[in-house]
Design a protein around this motif. Structure first.
Motif: not given
Length: 735
Positions: A338-346, A351-360
């Motif tokens: 079972v994997q538990i995470r939030t929408r941001r974590m997912d 999308r890896g590092f590319a998604a970090h920019w969205k949550y800078k």
């Protein structure tokens, strides 16, 4: 422009154009869109009629690549624009200055990076070339260039179905050796899995189809089990105020194949074919609280396995991955992850590092720059061997991580298997170079001591300490390996200068003039690979200087005697005899480009025969020929991609029995069935049976039959006839 597009390309073009038009309209000005269309129109008008279809195919490829960048990686605007403009810029239909004037410096910068990579890789033939190293170095300049390269590779793999076997093999090796681990390191797990799955599909179609068929056959029961597992969880979660999504996710075909090979089990015995994922919609300040709340609910309902808890909430992976993984005992006593995470974590997980920019701003700290810096440092080391550079690059891509602390409590992330010496170099190169021992959790340990997560480490140094060659056996990080090699080279340079001066002084004392070519002959005769190694042994007193001079004089006298003898054969009459082929057959192999007459051996692990799709591997025993479906192929591609050579059969099969193949036969244990099988083989023209091994148990027989034959056509015909024997359940080729 649409009127010029063939019917088979038109639908794809329209669909992609609409999707990208929405992106342009939402994010770019009309000036941007107009210029883009103008540039492409100019390119099409300037293209000769015979090249028009190629140009349009290129446009479709670029649009599909741009779609991957938008939909699957999450990048927009500048990157997409650079992809769509690169082909016209590379053709000279538009200048980077013109692009900068409308789209800005950001797009122009990415285009420069793409152009540099294209220029360097235009003549690349295989991954160990120096240009390839420069390409890797260029990756560190702008991470968006890396994302574009990954998207292009993925699109190339998706389109490779109709390509030649050689092209598919090239793409599969590149994907397995470089792009899949690179996607993994950047957190692009979906792209990584697809690249690996497609590589398996193109190199071992039988295994791929077998697992895909098994997954399809078990889908209904698997879905039923997932629903049974999820239902009570949903009832409990619905009673909380949490907003969530819960779903099951089947593992990739490639990862299932790895389990089958590593654990040597049947498909039916794999318990973790899928994982349950719970995704929470939580505000940043409550993410960890909500994840642990769900963890509590899951473990209250299902018994957890404490050894399988993976907490990447408290300390995320270096690529930004955050999640809580637990394995629990589900219905019917089956283990379920079972994997538990939030929408941001997912989104970051997908999308890896590319998604970090969205949550800078939410997560300020990123280790991407540090990783790129370490890769650049490794690749910029001009003294290091090319294969060592590639090895270090892959080392940093694949590592699992441990977390260790300084005495002051500072946290350092290191790859699994890292030593005290790795830790010292991670802090500072000077600290590593003078490290003599360490203290781990208050206990004195040697520099080669392997560290574990949670260790507190203190480094002991000495001003008299200097790196030694065996230190390379104690470290696993690219930074430590690179710096040790640099320091050893510097020390070796000093020793070489001392040894040269010593040799010249002794020769001068004995009134001997130094003849450089003669000295080089002596060094070669003494079996030294490099001049540096020769002088280092003199400096270390492994070679006595006067003994070297005596051998030098002996060699000089022998050279003089030979020059005085008449020549036995003129150069005009000398004929270079080609290498014999070890296979001994009339069928010829073409290796690499158009290389023939090269010694090679057929690998025993997969027994290739004429007609198989094959590749060459440069081993310590020479070139070995493997089938692309060889069970060891993936390991060779991923670990030794730089040793892979293209290979193909040439000419026609001789028709004589010259290749070994082993057949696995399973059937009902009935009277005369084995005799019938042997009769068929004996009557088959050009087939010789070498051995047979049969076991019988509970009314079934299974066994291996080794035959010699000339090509795959004869093998397929034989298998077809054996399958037709009454009572035979299956006939398959081993390895």
């Amino acid at each position: 422009m649409n009127r010029k597009i063939g019917d088979r390309m038109k639908d794809d073009y329209i669909l992609l154009h609409r999707k990208l038009y929405v992106l342009f309209r939402q994010n770019w000005s009309m000036e941007h869109t107009s210029l883009l269309k103008k540039i492409w129109k100019n390119s099409l008008q300037r293209s000769a009629d015979e090249n028009l279809e190629d140009l349009l195919q290129g446009l479709l490829f670029d649009m599909k690549t741009a779609t991957i960048l938008v939909d699957e990686i999450g990048l927009m605007q500048a990157v997409v624009c650079a992809v769509l403009l690169f082909r016209p810029v590379n053709r000279g239909d538009a200048s980077i200055d013109e692009i900068r004037g409308v789209f800005g410096e950001e797009v122009a910068s990415i285009l420069r990076g793409l152009k540099k990579v294209n220029d360097l890789t235009g003549k690349k033939t295989r991954v160990e070339s120096e240009n390839y190293i420069k390409l890797l170095l260029s990756l560190a300049e702008d991470i968006r260039v890396v994302f574009i390269l990954l998207a292009e590779q993925l699109q190339s793999m998706r389109e490779a179905k109709g390509a030649s076997p050689e092209r598919r093999l090239d793409l599969s090796v590149e994907s397995t050796y470089l792009y899949a681990p690179l996607a993994h390191r950047l957190g692009l797990y979906t792209i990584k899995s697809e690249l690996e799955d497609l590589s398996l599909k193109y190199t071992d179609r039988d295994t791929y189809d077998f697992i895909a068929r098994k997954l399809n056959e078990t889908k209904r029961s698997r879905d039923r089990y997932i629903a049974e597992f999820i239902q009570p969880l949903k009832e409990r979660l619905d009673k909380t105020n949490l907003k969530y999504e819960i779903k099951g996710r089947t593992k990739s075909i490639h990862s299932i194949n790895n389990k089958l090979k590593k654990q040597k089990i049947e498909f039916e015995n794999i318990y973790d074919l899928f994982a349950i994922r719970i995704i929470l919609d939580s505000p940043p300040q409550l993410e960890k609280t909500h994840c642990w709340q769900v963890y509590s609910i899951v473990t209250d309902m299902y018994q957890p396995n404490p050894k399988r808890l993976k907490d990447w909430l408290s300390i995320p992976k270096s690529n930004g991955y955050e999640s809580l993984h637990i394995t629990v005992m589900g219905p019917a006593a089956k283990w379920v992850e079972v994997q538990i995470r939030t929408r941001r974590m997912d989104e970051i997980a997908e999308r890896g590092f590319a998604a970090h920019w969205k949550y800078k701003g939410i997560k300020e700290e990123s280790t991407l720059d540090d990783w790129l810096l370490s890769i650049r440092e490794s690749l910029e080391n001009k003294d290091a061997d090319i294969k060592e550079k590639l090895g270090d690059f892959k080392l940093d891509l694949y590592d699992e991580e441990i977390f260790v602390f300084t005495p002051k409590g500072d946290l350092f992330k290191l790859p699994k298997g890292a030593s005290v010496l790795d830790f010292a170099f991670a802090i500072h190169s000077k600290l590593g170079a003078t490290c003599v021992s360490g203290k781990v959790n208050g206990k004195n340990v040697p520099i080669k001591q392997v560290l574990n997560s949670g260790d507190q480490v203190e480094i002991n140094t000495s001003s008299h300490q200097s790196p030694r060659q065996d230190w390379l056996n104690y470290v696993v990080t690219a930074k430590a390996k690179t710096r040790i090699r640099q320091l050893l080279k510097e020390e070796a340079g000093k020793q070489v200068d001392i040894a040269k001066e010593m040799l010249l002084r002794r020769m001068k004392n004995r009134k001997i003039e130094l003849d450089d070519p003669l000295l080089m002959q002596l060094i070669k005769k003494l079996k030294y690979k490099t001049v540096t190694d020769f002088y280092i042994d003199i400096a270390a007193e492994k070679l006595e200087v006067n003994w070297v001079i005596d051998r030098y004089l002996e060699l000089g006298n022998k050279e003089l005697e030979q020059r005085e003898l008449p020549s036995a054969t003129s150069a005009d009459n000398f004929v270079l005899k080609p290498h014999s082929q070890i296979t001994g057959g009339a069928d010829e192999l073409i290796i690499d480009q158009n290389l023939t007459g090269v010694d090679y051996r057929l690998a025993k692990c997969c027994n290739p025969i004429y007609g198989d799709e094959i590749f060459g591997f440069v081993s310590s025993q020479g070139i070995k020929i493997h089938r692309t479906s060889c069970p060891n192929a993936h390991d060779l591609f991923s670990r030794f991609g730089y040793r892979i050579l293209k290979a193909r059969w040439s000419g026609k099969s001789s028709g004589t029995a010259s290749y070994t193949s082993v057949l696995r036969i399973i059937g009902n244990d009935q009277i005369n069935i084995v005799a019938n099988l042997m009769s068929i083989i004996s009557k088959e023209d050009g087939v010789q049976m070498r051995s047979i091994s049969i076991d019988s148990n509970d009314g079934l027989f299974q066994g291996n039959i080794t035959v010699m034959l000339a090509n795959t056509s004869m093998l397929e015909q034989l298998i077809k006839k054996l399958k037709a024997v009454k009572g035979v359940k299956s006939v398959s080729r081993l390895n």
